[in-house]
Design a protein around this motif. Structure first.
Motif, mmCIF file in Angstrom:
data_model
loop_
_atom_site.group_PDB
_atom_site.id
_atom_site.type_symbol
_atom_site.label_atom_id
_atom_site.label_comp_id
_atom_site.label_asym_id
_atom_site.label_seq_id
_atom_site.Cartn_x
_atom_site.Cartn_y
_atom_site.Cartn_z
ATOM 1 N N THR A 108 0.832 -1.490 -0.167
ATOM 2 C CA THR A 108 -0.091 0.224 0.065
ATOM 3 C C THR A 108 0.602 1.490 0.306
ATOM 4 O OG1 THR A 108 -0.248 0.043 2.150
ATOM 5 C CG2 THR A 108 -2.143 -1.367 1.319
ATOM 6 N N GLY A 109 1.707 1.479 0.527
ATOM 7 C CA GLY A 109 2.634 2.648 0.681
ATOM 8 C C GLY A 109 3.084 2.795 -1.241
ATOM 9 N N ARG A 110 3.870 1.258 -2.118
ATOM 10 C CA ARG A 110 3.816 2.199 -3.032
ATOM 11 C C ARG A 110 2.924 1.455 -4.250
ATOM 12 N NH1 ARG A 110 8.294 -0.913 -0.299
ATOM 13 N NH2 ARG A 110 10.103 0.633 -0.374
ATOM 14 N N ASN A 111 2.146 1.062 -4.060
ATOM 15 C CA ASN A 111 0.802 1.139 -4.224
ATOM 16 C C ASN A 111 1.422 -0.273 -5.716
ATOM 17 O OD1 ASN A 111 -2.037 0.582 -5.541
ATOM 18 N ND2 ASN A 111 -1.400 2.495 -7.147
ATOM 19 N N ARG A 112 1.869 -0.843 -5.420
ATOM 20 C CA ARG A 112 2.363 -2.907 -5.771
ATOM 21 C C ARG A 112 2.145 -3.860 -6.099
ATOM 22 N NH1 ARG A 112 8.959 -2.582 -6.732
ATOM 23 N NH2 ARG A 112 8.961 -3.904 -8.277
ATOM 24 N N THR A 142 5.641 -9.842 -10.725
ATOM 25 C CA THR A 142 4.946 -10.825 -11.720
ATOM 26 C C THR A 142 6.337 -10.805 -12.578
ATOM 27 O OG1 THR A 142 4.642 -9.224 -12.705
ATOM 28 C CG2 THR A 142 2.951 -10.543 -11.945
ATOM 29 N N ASP A 143 7.075 -10.182 -12.858
ATOM 30 C CA ASP A 143 8.564 -10.013 -13.352
ATOM 31 C C ASP A 143 9.636 -10.290 -12.432
ATOM 32 O OD1 ASP A 143 8.291 -7.444 -12.472
ATOM 33 O OD2 ASP A 143 9.342 -6.303 -13.587
ATOM 34 N N GLY A 144 9.521 -11.233 -11.545
ATOM 35 C CA GLY A 144 10.965 -11.182 -11.156
ATOM 36 C C GLY A 144 11.335 -10.809 -9.737
ATOM 37 N N VAL A 145 11.190 -9.704 -10.206
ATOM 38 C CA VAL A 145 11.674 -8.455 -8.873
ATOM 39 C C VAL A 145 11.571 -8.260 -7.606
ATOM 40 C CG1 VAL A 145 12.555 -6.100 -8.175
ATOM 41 C CG2 VAL A 145 12.114 -6.344 -10.863
ATOM 42 N N GLU A 146 12.067 -8.375 -6.759
ATOM 43 C CA GLU A 146 11.993 -8.437 -4.658
ATOM 44 C C GLU A 146 12.245 -7.256 -4.674
ATOM 45 O OE1 GLU A 146 13.846 -11.783 -3.208
ATOM 46 O OE2 GLU A 146 12.868 -13.365 -4.218
ATOM 47 N N TRP A 147 11.481 -6.650 -3.318
ATOM 48 C CA TRP A 147 11.645 -5.582 -2.947
ATOM 49 C C TRP A 147 11.164 -6.087 -1.062
ATOM 50 C CZ3 TRP A 147 7.171 -6.670 -5.955
ATOM 51 C CH2 TRP A 147 5.780 -5.930 -5.482
ATOM 52 N N THR A 148 11.684 -4.817 -0.776
ATOM 53 C CA THR A 148 10.973 -5.460 1.382
ATOM 54 C C THR A 148 9.988 -4.226 1.574
ATOM 55 O OG1 THR A 148 12.370 -3.405 1.741
ATOM 56 C CG2 THR A 148 13.635 -6.058 2.294
ATOM 57 N N CYS A 149 8.986 -4.387 1.916
ATOM 58 C CA CYS A 149 8.175 -3.970 2.312
ATOM 59 C C CYS A 149 7.288 -4.101 3.553
ATOM 60 C CB CYS A 149 6.429 -4.680 1.994
ATOM 61 S SG CYS A 149 5.067 -3.878 2.268
ATOM 62 N N PRO A 150 7.562 -2.944 4.920
ATOM 63 C CA PRO A 150 7.339 -3.532 6.100
ATOM 64 C C PRO A 150 5.665 -4.013 6.375
ATOM 65 C CG PRO A 150 7.549 -0.709 5.866
ATOM 66 C CD PRO A 150 7.545 -1.500 4.270
ATOM 67 N N GLU A 151 5.923 -4.868 7.362
ATOM 68 C CA GLU A 151 4.326 -5.639 7.531
ATOM 69 C C GLU A 151 2.676 -5.021 7.564
ATOM 70 O OE1 GLU A 151 4.387 -9.209 10.724
ATOM 71 O OE2 GLU A 151 6.317 -9.344 10.040
ATOM 72 N N ASP A 152 3.006 -4.337 8.540
ATOM 73 C CA ASP A 152 2.138 -3.751 8.168
ATOM 74 C C ASP A 152 1.395 -1.945 7.157
ATOM 75 O OD1 ASP A 152 3.928 -1.079 8.881
ATOM 76 O OD2 ASP A 152 2.804 0.088 10.666
ATOM 77 N N GLU A 153 1.978 -2.083 5.683
ATOM 78 C CA GLU A 153 1.384 -1.363 4.936
ATOM 79 C C GLU A 153 1.626 -2.111 3.809
ATOM 80 O OE1 GLU A 153 5.051 2.080 3.421
ATOM 81 O OE2 GLU A 153 4.921 2.347 5.422
ATOM 82 N N HIS A 154 1.244 -3.431 4.091
ATOM 83 C CA HIS A 154 0.193 -4.850 2.834
ATOM 84 C C HIS A 154 -0.631 -5.358 3.401
ATOM 85 C CE1 HIS A 154 2.169 -8.286 5.440
ATOM 86 N NE2 HIS A 154 0.988 -9.163 4.869
ATOM 87 N N ARG A 155 -1.930 -6.008 2.356
ATOM 88 C CA ARG A 155 -2.440 -6.464 2.595
ATOM 89 C C ARG A 155 -3.351 -7.411 1.103
ATOM 90 N NH1 ARG A 155 -5.900 -4.600 -1.912
ATOM 91 N NH2 ARG A 155 -5.606 -2.193 -2.121
#
Length: 62
Positions: A11-15, A32-45
């Motif tokens: 939700t922080g990056r709308n990705r 979907t294209d294999g790129v990984e990134w980190t996201c704070p636990e409270d910023e995803h759904r």
């Protein structure tokens, strides 16, 4: 919290990404294209059906 393997929205990056692991209070997502990134636990759904359709992960009408 979203489980491993589920599609989630950063939700922080709308990705959209698939949850691949957790690390030190963060979730590692993979696009979907294999790129990984980190996201704070409270910023995803959990991703919605319209978001999955838009990414080509669900067929129209499902």
């Amino acid at each position: 919290m979203v489980r491993y393997g589920n599609w989630a929205m950063d939700t922080g990056r709308n990705r959209l990404g698939q949850v691949v692991r957790r690390k030190w209070g963060e979730v590692i997502l993979c696009s979907t294209d294999g790129v990984e990134w980190t996201c704070p636990e409270d910023e995803h759904r959990i991703a919605t059906k319209p978001e999955l359709r838009a990414a080509g992960l669900l067929p129209e009408g499902s």
